[in-house]
Design a protein around this motif. Structure first.
Motif, short mmCIF file in Angstrom:
data_model
loop_
_atom_site.label_atom_id
_atom_site.label_comp_id
_atom_site.label_asym_id
_atom_site.label_seq_id
_atom_site.Cartn_x
_atom_site.Cartn_y
_atom_site.Cartn_z
N THR A 200 -78.30 62.95 11.81
CA THR A 200 -79.39 62.03 11.47
C THR A 200 -78.94 60.94 10.50
O THR A 200 -79.37 59.79 10.62
N LEU B 91 -77.40 58.33 12.39
CA LEU B 91 -78.41 57.56 13.12
C LEU B 91 -79.10 56.56 12.20
O LEU B 91 -79.28 55.39 12.56
N LEU B 92 -79.47 57.00 10.99
CA LEU B 92 -80.13 56.08 10.04
C LEU B 92 -79.19 54.91 9.73
O LEU B 92 -79.64 53.76 9.66
N LEU C 295 -79.14 52.58 12.63
CA LEU C 295 -80.41 51.83 12.76
C LEU C 295 -80.63 50.88 11.59
O LEU C 295 -81.60 50.11 11.57
N ASN C 296 -79.74 50.96 10.61
CA ASN C 296 -79.86 50.07 9.45
C ASN C 296 -81.11 50.34 8.63
O ASN C 296 -81.72 49.40 8.12
N VAL C 297 -81.53 51.61 8.57
CA VAL C 297 -82.72 51.92 7.76
C VAL C 297 -82.40 52.95 6.68
O VAL C 297 -81.36 53.59 6.73
#
Ligand code: AN7
Length: 355
Positions: free
Chosen positions: A346, A349-350, A353-355
């Motif tokens: 995860t 993934l973050l 996603l650039n978050v």
């Protein structure tokens, strides 16, 4: 009591078709495809007009060819044929193979070796056709199968067969019924010129029957490397990545010219780059995935608006999306960056996603 179950084009429109009605229709419930409003795409083309997409990729084998194949194969059965043949850039092959399978006929398809999209080849094979790859173009194949049909009892199901147009003309009626009249402009890709001829036939018949008050202007598009009707000269070695319309000597050339002239229409060529721009744009603005050749009609519309050949303000346009995007997965995947690869994690993934 009528159940309202949609049973295909001959069931619905057979009384207005010049084909034999002596046998049960060979049908896969083709036709009745959606006419999708495309306001975002119209905006991307400058706006101020209405645009609809006739999504022919939703026919049973994924292209408009099924409209003409229900009639051609039904006629072949009525004529007592045991086998059918066609030359094809791919979609006709898949469609002929499916309808022949449904009718219990033997089917042979000639395709240009290495120049047919994977989904079309897959279809023709799956439906059990004899697939023959030729060292030559579609035009070579069409010459060969015409000669075979002349010298044997094998029925030819290319669009030189008039029964094909009897089915394909129904798309003009579906559009007219959906809109309550003909559109102002009809945009479509042109290869062997069967479809443009069939639409013009359909709109003319609807006009003569009083179903519509006008006929559309026809806007055709050919790929720049395969544009015989635009240049007025046969192309001996047609070339385009839009393989469905890689055709240099259209069988219905004269009929296409008649449709263009009678409708005060226009035909122009579009480069492969313009085709692929339109191909990506329609998918990204409207969520409608068509094959590259289908996007040629949209590319032609964009070009005609830009160079002033078409004045779109306040007008209603219908673009025919002749085949489904999934027919040609290579075109979608190979011309784009590979998907991002990350660990099954995860945090990764973050980060991605650039978050
Ligand atoms: C997606 O399958 O000619 O001008 O052999 O597959 O009626 O030929 C396909 C043609 C447009 C051009 N869009 O229509 C074949 C074949 C798609 C097509 C055309 C084709 P025509």
């Amino acid at each position: 009591m009528s159940s309202g179950h949609y049973l295909g084009l001959i069931h619905r429109y057979g009384h207005r078709m010049d084909i034999s009605r002596s046998v049960e229709p060979v049908s896969l419930c083709e036709g009745n495809t959606p006419l999708i409003p495309a306001p975002r795409l119209a905006g991307a083309f400058g706006g101020g007009f209405e645009l609809f997409l006739k999504y022919e990729g939703l026919n049973p084998t994924g292209s408009f060819k099924d409209r003409g194949m229900t009639t051609a194969i039904t006629q072949a059965v009525a004529d007592g044929a045991k086998a059918v043949i066609c030359a094809s850039t791919g979609n006709t092959a898949a469609s002929a193979a499916a309808y022949a399978a449904r009718a219990g006929l033997t089917c042979a398809v000639l395709v240009p070796d290495g120049k047919i999209a994977l989904g079309k080849l897959a279809g023709a094979i799956a439906y059990g056709a004899h697939v023959i790859a030729i060292e030559g173009s579609f035009d070579d194949g069409l010459r060969m199968v015409r000669e075979v049909a002349d010298r044997s009892t094998i029925a030819l199901v290319n669009s030189v067969n008039p029964a094909r147009l009897q089915g394909q003309k129904t798309a003009a009626w579906e559009i007219s019924e959906a809109l309550g009249d003909a559109p102002d402009w009809l945009c479509l890709p042109v290869g062997n010129a069967g479809n443009i001829s069939a639409y013009w036939l359909g709109f003319n018949e609807a006009f003569e029957a009083g179903d519509i008050t006008k006929r559309p202007q026809v806007l055709g598009a050919q790929a720049a490397g395969a544009a015989p009707i635009v240049t007025g000269k046969r192309v001996d070695h047609p070339e385009t990545a839009a393989t469905a319309i890689r055709i240099g000597n259209p069988a219905r050339w004269q009929q296409a010219l008649d449709a263009l002239k009678d409708s005060c229409g226009n035909i122009d060529s579009v480069t492969d780059e313009q085709i692929f721009d339109a191909y990506r744009l329609v998918a990204r603005t409207e969520g409608v995935f068509c094959e590259p050749s289908s996007a040629a009609g949209l590319a032609g519309l964009k070009k005609a608006i830009e160079n002033g050949v078409v004045k779109p303000e306040g007008k209603r346009f219908v673009a025919i999306l002749t085949g489904h995007g999934l027919k040609d997965p290579d075109s979608a995947v190979l011309n784009a960056p590979a998907p991002l690869r990350i660990a099954a994690d995860t945090d990764a993934l973050l980060k991605a996603l650039n978050v």
